[in-house]
Design a protein around this motif. Structure first.
Motif, PDB file in Angstrom:
ATOM      1  N   VAL A  63       0.865  -1.172   0.000  1.00 14.60           N
ATOM      2  CA  VAL A  63       0.000   0.000   0.000  1.00 14.60           C
ATOM      3  C   VAL A  63       0.899   1.218   0.000  1.00 14.60           C
ATOM      4  CG1 VAL A  63      -1.803   1.270   1.206  1.00 14.60           C
ATOM      5  CG2 VAL A  63      -1.807  -1.233   1.252  1.00 14.60           C
ATOM      6  N   GLN A  64       0.690   2.098  -0.947  1.00 16.75           N
ATOM      7  CA  GLN A  64       1.578   3.254  -1.085  1.00 16.75           C
ATOM      8  C   GLN A  64       0.831   4.442  -1.656  1.00 16.75           C
ATOM      9  OE1 GLN A  64       4.258   1.181  -3.773  1.00 16.75           O
ATOM     10  NE2 GLN A  64       3.499   2.368  -5.537  1.00 16.75           N
ATOM     11  N   SER A  65       1.413   5.604  -1.477  1.00 19.72           N
ATOM     12  CA  SER A  65       0.925   6.810  -2.120  1.00 19.72           C
ATOM     13  C   SER A  65       1.904   7.154  -3.229  1.00 19.72           C
ATOM     14  CB  SER A  65       0.838   7.966  -1.113  1.00 19.72           C
ATOM     15  OG  SER A  65       0.353   9.135  -1.732  1.00 19.72           O
ATOM     16  N   ALA A 126     -10.501   8.026   3.788  1.00 23.86           N
ATOM     17  CA  ALA A 126      -9.523   7.849   2.712  1.00 23.86           C
ATOM     18  C   ALA A 126      -9.379   6.356   2.431  1.00 23.86           C
ATOM     19  CB  ALA A 126      -8.179   8.457   3.088  1.00 23.86           C
ATOM     20  N   LEU A 127     -10.018   5.893   1.369  1.00 25.42           N
ATOM     21  CA  LEU A 127     -10.012   4.476   1.025  1.00 25.42           C
ATOM     22  C   LEU A 127      -9.390   4.290  -0.349  1.00 25.42           C
ATOM     23  CD1 LEU A 127     -11.121   1.654   2.070  1.00 25.42           C
ATOM     24  CD2 LEU A 127     -12.996   2.030   0.444  1.00 25.42           C
ATOM     25  N   LEU A 128      -8.410   3.393  -0.438  1.00 27.55           N
ATOM     26  CA  LEU A 128      -7.773   3.042  -1.704  1.00 27.55           C
ATOM     27  C   LEU A 128      -8.206   1.630  -2.095  1.00 27.55           C
ATOM     28  CD1 LEU A 128      -4.163   4.390  -1.007  1.00 27.55           C
ATOM     29  CD2 LEU A 128      -6.103   5.586  -2.060  1.00 27.55           C
ATOM     30  N   VAL A 129      -8.329   1.383  -3.408  1.00 23.19           N
ATOM     31  CA  VAL A 129      -8.874   0.118  -3.902  1.00 23.19           C
ATOM     32  C   VAL A 129      -8.078  -0.359  -5.110  1.00 23.19           C
ATOM     33  CG1 VAL A 129     -10.942  -1.087  -4.699  1.00 23.19           C
ATOM     34  CG2 VAL A 129     -11.177   0.900  -3.205  1.00 23.19           C
ATOM     35  N   ALA A 215      -4.323  11.481  -4.114  1.00 23.66           N
ATOM     36  CA  ALA A 215      -3.186  11.657  -3.206  1.00 23.66           C
ATOM     37  C   ALA A 215      -3.408  12.842  -2.269  1.00 23.66           C
ATOM     38  CB  ALA A 215      -1.903  11.850  -4.006  1.00 23.66           C
ATOM     39  N   ALA A 216      -3.977  13.913  -2.781  1.00 27.28           N
ATOM     40  CA  ALA A 216      -4.287  15.066  -1.933  1.00 27.28           C
ATOM     41  C   ALA A 216      -5.368  14.713  -0.920  1.00 27.28           C
ATOM     42  CB  ALA A 216      -4.723  16.246  -2.802  1.00 27.28           C
ATOM     43  N   CYS A 217      -6.323  13.877  -1.339  1.00 26.06           N
ATOM     44  CA  CYS A 217      -7.366  13.438  -0.410  1.00 26.06           C
ATOM     45  C   CYS A 217      -6.788  12.583   0.712  1.00 26.06           C
ATOM     46  CB  CYS A 217      -8.439  12.645  -1.159  1.00 26.06           C
ATOM     47  SG  CYS A 217      -9.554  13.651  -2.167  1.00 26.06           S
ATOM     48  N   VAL A 218      -5.789  11.780   0.408  1.00 27.52           N
ATOM     49  CA  VAL A 218      -5.137  10.963   1.431  1.00 27.52           C
ATOM     50  C   VAL A 218      -4.396  11.839   2.431  1.00 27.52           C
ATOM     51  CG1 VAL A 218      -3.271   9.298   1.815  1.00 27.52           C
ATOM     52  CG2 VAL A 218      -4.959   8.885   0.017  1.00 27.52           C
ATOM     53  N   SER A 219      -3.776  12.903   1.944  1.00 26.13           N
ATOM     54  CA  SER A 219      -2.911  13.736   2.790  1.00 26.13           C
ATOM     55  C   SER A 219      -3.661  14.818   3.551  1.00 26.13           C
ATOM     56  CB  SER A 219      -1.820  14.397   1.926  1.00 26.13           C
ATOM     57  OG  SER A 219      -1.008  13.430   1.300  1.00 26.13           O
ATOM     58  N   TYR A 220      -4.750  15.337   2.983  1.00 28.62           N
ATOM     59  CA  TYR A 220      -5.389  16.517   3.562  1.00 28.62           C
ATOM     60  C   TYR A 220      -6.887  16.282   3.763  1.00 28.62           C
ATOM     61  CZ  TYR A 220      -1.085  18.486   1.646  1.00 28.62           C
ATOM     62  OH  TYR A 220       0.226  18.722   1.327  1.00 28.62           O
ATOM     63  N   SER A 221      -7.330  16.374   4.987  1.00 27.99           N
ATOM     64  CA  SER A 221      -8.747  16.145   5.289  1.00 27.99           C
ATOM     65  C   SER A 221      -9.634  17.211   4.655  1.00 27.99           C
ATOM     66  CB  SER A 221      -8.962  16.119   6.807  1.00 27.99           C
ATOM     67  OG  SER A 221      -8.571  17.361   7.390  1.00 27.99           O
ATOM     68  N   LEU A 222      -9.132  18.456   4.522  1.00 22.63           N
ATOM     69  CA  LEU A 222      -9.920  19.517   3.918  1.00 22.63           C
ATOM     70  C   LEU A 222     -10.179  19.223   2.440  1.00 22.63           C
ATOM     71  CD1 LEU A 222     -11.319  22.238   4.081  1.00 22.63           C
ATOM     72  CD2 LEU A 222      -9.118  23.351   3.626  1.00 22.63           C
ATOM     73  N   ASP A 267      -1.484  18.240  -5.372  1.00 31.53           N
ATOM     74  CA  ASP A 267      -0.460  17.209  -5.197  1.00 31.53           C
ATOM     75  C   ASP A 267       0.125  16.845  -6.561  1.00 31.53           C
ATOM     76  OD1 ASP A 267       0.603  14.318  -4.862  1.00 31.53           O
ATOM     77  OD2 ASP A 267       0.193  14.927  -2.796  1.00 31.53           O
ATOM     78  N   SER A 268       1.384  16.420  -6.582  1.00 30.58           N
ATOM     79  CA  SER A 268       2.031  16.043  -7.846  1.00 30.58           C
ATOM     80  C   SER A 268       2.709  14.685  -7.738  1.00 30.58           C
ATOM     81  CB  SER A 268       3.051  17.109  -8.256  1.00 30.58           C
ATOM     82  OG  SER A 268       4.042  17.269  -7.244  1.00 30.58           O
ATOM     83  N   SER A 269       2.108  13.786  -6.977  1.00 31.11           N
ATOM     84  CA  SER A 269       2.684  12.451  -6.838  1.00 31.11           C
ATOM     85  C   SER A 269       2.768  11.735  -8.176  1.00 31.11           C
ATOM     86  CB  SER A 269       1.836  11.626  -5.861  1.00 31.11           C
ATOM     87  OG  SER A 269       1.856  12.187  -4.568  1.00 31.11           O
ATOM     88  N   TYR A 270       1.811  12.022  -9.068  1.00 35.38           N
ATOM     89  CA  TYR A 270       1.792  11.408 -10.391  1.00 35.38           C
ATOM     90  C   TYR A 270       2.093  12.486 -11.422  1.00 35.38           C
ATOM     91  CZ  TYR A 270      -0.423   7.615  -7.856  1.00 35.38           C
ATOM     92  OH  TYR A 270      -0.675   6.615  -6.958  1.00 35.38           O
ATOM     93  N   TYR A 271       3.272  12.407 -12.032  1.00 34.52           N
ATOM     94  CA  TYR A 271       3.674  13.430 -12.983  1.00 34.52           C
ATOM     95  C   TYR A 271       2.951  13.241 -14.309  1.00 34.52           C
ATOM     96  CZ  TYR A 271       6.627   9.718 -14.864  1.00 34.52           C
ATOM     97  OH  TYR A 271       7.081   8.537 -15.401  1.00 34.52           O
ATOM     98  N   SER A 272       3.084  14.236 -15.182  1.00 28.79           N
ATOM     99  CA  SER A 272       2.462  14.217 -16.509  1.00 28.79           C
ATOM    100  C   SER A 272       0.945  14.186 -16.431  1.00 28.79           C
ATOM    101  CB  SER A 272       2.968  13.026 -17.341  1.00 28.79           C
ATOM    102  OG  SER A 272       4.351  13.097 -17.519  1.00 28.79           O
ATOM    103  N   GLY A 273       0.384  15.073 -15.607  1.00 28.13           N
ATOM    104  CA  GLY A 273      -1.058  15.224 -15.571  1.00 28.13           C
ATOM    105  C   GLY A 273      -1.535  16.135 -16.689  1.00 28.13           C
ATOM    106  N   LEU A 274      -2.799  16.547 -16.606  1.00 29.63           N
ATOM    107  CA  LEU A 274      -3.391  17.389 -17.632  1.00 29.63           C
ATOM    108  C   LEU A 274      -2.735  18.766 -17.684  1.00 29.63           C
ATOM    109  CD1 LEU A 274      -7.169  16.631 -17.016  1.00 29.63           C
ATOM    110  CD2 LEU A 274      -5.848  15.956 -19.034  1.00 29.63           C
ATOM    111  N   PHE A 275      -2.653  19.320 -18.891  1.00 31.94           N
ATOM    112  CA  PHE A 275      -2.158  20.691 -19.050  1.00 31.94           C
ATOM    113  C   PHE A 275      -3.234  21.712 -18.681  1.00 31.94           C
ATOM    114  CE2 PHE A 275       0.459  18.553 -22.466  1.00 31.94           C
ATOM    115  CZ  PHE A 275       1.640  18.561 -21.732  1.00 31.94           C
TER     116      PHE A 275
END
Length: 685
Positions: A63-65, A126-129, A215-222, A267-275
């Motif tokens: 299990v990882q972020s 925060a649930l991952l599947v 990833a932002a949802c995992v890290s930040y409750s707001l 969050d930028s845990s996953y690079y190459s997102g939308l422009f």
């Protein structure tokens, strides 16, 4: 939530404490009673037999972020392995991650008649599947990207707050999940990383942007609570966890697009997102592998699903030219070409008189696929010539002769089987409607309409009647009409009524109440008629409806439209789109909506390029070598169908540049599959 997981702890197969043996014996007071030694031996044999019939397995995972070297392990996280059911999922095993985010779960069985999936509860919603499928792998990764794949592919099975549904649909959905992310590595799938996806579409980047949101949802409750608010259905309850919130977004991707885009930038845990911001948060997978680079897709026109979930696809022309295609395609439920294994067809199929199939493909209840041959270029099926209707077993074996079934229909377009196996055909070439009673072409019966009617679309109503659109010509040069037929006691087609309406009518569909919906390409309108032939609506402009062609209905009786764009020489239709409208069932309407209101955004559901030109399956540009590049992965659409997992399959029938296409190179490329977007229809189409 209306369903809660049922914890069933399984530690293996056990033989019961008491066994009952019954032996026949003709002698009274004989020794027919099993001794304790015999009981012990029998128990051992039964135990060994039971153990040999089930193969135990061990699932090891992380299990990882994030993904790869950029990932962060999540420790002390509760991990649960489930098996999905038609109700609450069954708990197969549980574990807690160590400091490296690792976990191990032992199970009594490695296969399921349904599917396995694993969740990681990070806490506070925060649930991952990760979807594992019907066969348990040895390793799995659970992260934000696998959650995107799970929530979108299972969107139609997540409505109760847990994954629940029939095994057939769940297995199809699991295959589509693998097209988004790898359950073993937690990285983007190979399907999304290479042509015809990669940066030829925006889906790879869009899923990675959604991974950053998770990833932002995992890290930040707001962020988490904000996302829950943005994905709460109208008049519904807020989602209880991130996976459910993401499934809500998958089903209603045009909602709060701008605000959700802002959350993806935290969050930028996953690079190459939308422009930039998308039109909607749809995830689409494009497929264009026909099974042969020699016979590539060239104007796929319509789709019918068989009882195994395979997609049978009509195909117009040889790619790059105007000659009639003599092949049709069959794709597996995950979009791969059917490979001929286990008594399945091998794509592409030829023979049986296939010649430039247009809008016509259907599956009958007896295990046959039927195609109506339209013909293109100089290869036009005629009464004297090249055939009109082809038949295959769903194993791929041609039933019709090499020149197809002759006589009756000419240049067929729409073709449909009713529940009794009667085959109805729109015969454009001789202004007629034909039926093969019981699927017997030797008993063909036809009704001629008016001159220039050129029948086009065909649909079967719940009562077995057949609705037909009379196109008035592909370009609408003659009057257009809609009519209804029935089969009389002698097995002959009879016309009930006909009404003149619209311009250049194309496809037609009938909903569960018997209302007919059809596309009027010439006046850019979708019309609706009640079973008695009364017009109940005419809808244009909203939801991205723009010179529509294909049409279908989902499990909530809402209407889906494939838009072809204008048939004008100077048109360059680079904004392909699919539209969704409120159907005639008020139970399927969101609050505040009514008949014909748009459920898709003003743009429709689109699939933009992320900057790379569109390539054919053999790696050449869409319009050929040394041609001007095209950046339109979603082209001019004709047929569309919804599978039993709620994936919307739509056909890239024509290329975008009408002036060039009509003279020399019309055939569009591939199929676009919008993942988890629609309620599955009540029956296969």
């Amino acid at each position: 939530m209306s369903a809660r997981p049922t914890i069933v702890r399984r530690t293996g197969n056990r033989v019961g404490k008491s066994l009952f043996f019954k032996k026949s014996c003709s002698m009274p007071n004989s020794s027919c009673i099993a001794t304790p030694v015999q009981l012990s031996l029998a128990s051992l044999v039964l135990a060994l037999c039971a153990a040999s019939s089930v193969e135990a397995a061990t699932l090891r995972g992380t299990v990882q972020s994030g993904e790869g070297r950029r990932s962060t392990p999540l420790s002390e996280v509760a991990v649960t392995l489930y098996e999905a059911t038609t109700g609450a999922p069954t708990v197969v095993g549980e574990a807690t991650t160590d400091r490296s985010g690792k976990f191990t779960i032992s199970t009594p069985s490695k296969t399921s008649s349904s599917i396995f999936f694993v969740t990681a509860d990070v806490g506070d919603g925060a649930l991952l599947v990760t979807i594992l499928g019907p066969d348990l792998p040895s390793r799995a990764t659970v992260n934000e990207l696998t959650t995107v794949a799970a929530s979108y592919s299972m969107a139609q099975f997540y409505r109760t707050g847990v994954i629940s549904g029939n095994s057939f649909g769940l297995r199809i959905a699991a295959g589509m999940s693998n097209n988004i992310a790898s359950p073993e590595t937690g990285e983007s799938s190979r399907v999304l990383q290479k042509s015809p996806n990669a940066d030829e579409t925006n889906s790879l980047r869009l899923t990675r942007s959604l991974g950053n949101l998770m990833a932002a949802c995992v890290s930040y409750s707001l962020v988490r609570s904000t996302f829950f608010g943005l994905t709460t259905p109208e008049g519904g309850t807020a989602p209880e966890n991130t996976a459910v919130a993401l499934a809500n977004l998958a089903r209603d991707p045009g909602k709060n697009v701008e605000l959700i885009f802002a959350l993806t930038l935290i969050d930028s845990s996953y690079y190459s997102g939308l422009f930039g911001m998308p039109d909607a948060w749809t995830v689409a997978v494009k497929v264009n592998d026909s099974g042969s680079n020699r016979y590539m897709f060239g104007g796929p026109a319509a789709i019918a699903f068989d009882t195994d979930g395979n997609a049978w696809i009509a195909n117009n022309v040889v790619q790059g030219g105007t000659q009639s295609a003599k092949h049709v395609m069959v794709l597996k439920p995950n979009g791969e070409p059917s490979d001929g294994k286990s008594n399945t067809p091998k794509s592409p199929l030829s023979g049986g008189g296939i010649l430039g199939v247009g809008l016509g493909v259907t599956i009958d209840p007896f295990g046959s696929a039927w195609f109506s041959n339209f013909g293109w270029g100089g290869d036009n099926p005629t009464e004297e010539g090249n055939g009109s209707v082809s038949q295959f077993l769903t194993t791929g074996k041609a039933v019709s002769p090499k020149d197809a079934y002759q006589g009756g229909p000419v240049r067929g377009q729409g073709i449909q089987s009713d529940d009794q196996g009667n085959i109805w055909i729109s015969s454009l070439g001789n202004d007629s409607v034909f039926v093969f009673p019981g699927g017997d072409p030797c008993q063909s019966s036809g009704v001629e309409l008016y001159p220039g009617s050129q029948p086009f679309g065909m649909a079967i109503a719940p009562d077995g009647s057949a609705w037909v659109t009379a196109s008035g010509g592909i370009l609408g040069e003659h009057p257009s009409a809609v009519g209804k037929f029935h089969l009389n006691g002698e097995g002959e087609a009879e016309l009930d009524f006909i009404h003149f309406v619209g311009n250049a009518l194309k496809a037609i569909i009938v909903d569960s109440a018997g209302n007919a919906w059809f596309s009027s390409q010439g006046d850019s309108t979708v019309y609706a008629y009640s079973p008695d032939g009364t017009q109940i609506g005419a809808f244009s402009g909203d939801g991205g409806v723009f010179h529509p062609w294909g049409i279908t209905v989902d499990g909530e009786d809402n209407i889906w439209v494939a838009n072809f764009g204008p048939l004008e020489l100077d048109s360059n239709f680079t904004q392909g789109r699919v539209s969704r409208l409120c159907g005639a069932n008020p139970a399927g309407w969101p609050p505040g909506k009514t008949l014909g209101d748009p459920l898709s955004p003003d743009t429709g559901y689109t699939l933009p390029s992320a900057g790379s030109e569109v390539l054919l399956a053999n790696g050449t540009p869409l319009y050929g070598k040394n041609s001007e590049p095209s950046y339109a992965p979603l082209m001019r659409q004709t047929g569309l169908s919804i599978d039993q997992a709620g994936n919307v399959w739509t056909c890239n029938n024509w290329k975008p540049r009408f002036r060039t296409d009509i003279t020399s190179n019309p055939g569009g490329d591939g199929i676009v599959i919008f993942v988890g977007l629609a309620p599955p229809p009540a029956k296969l189409r």
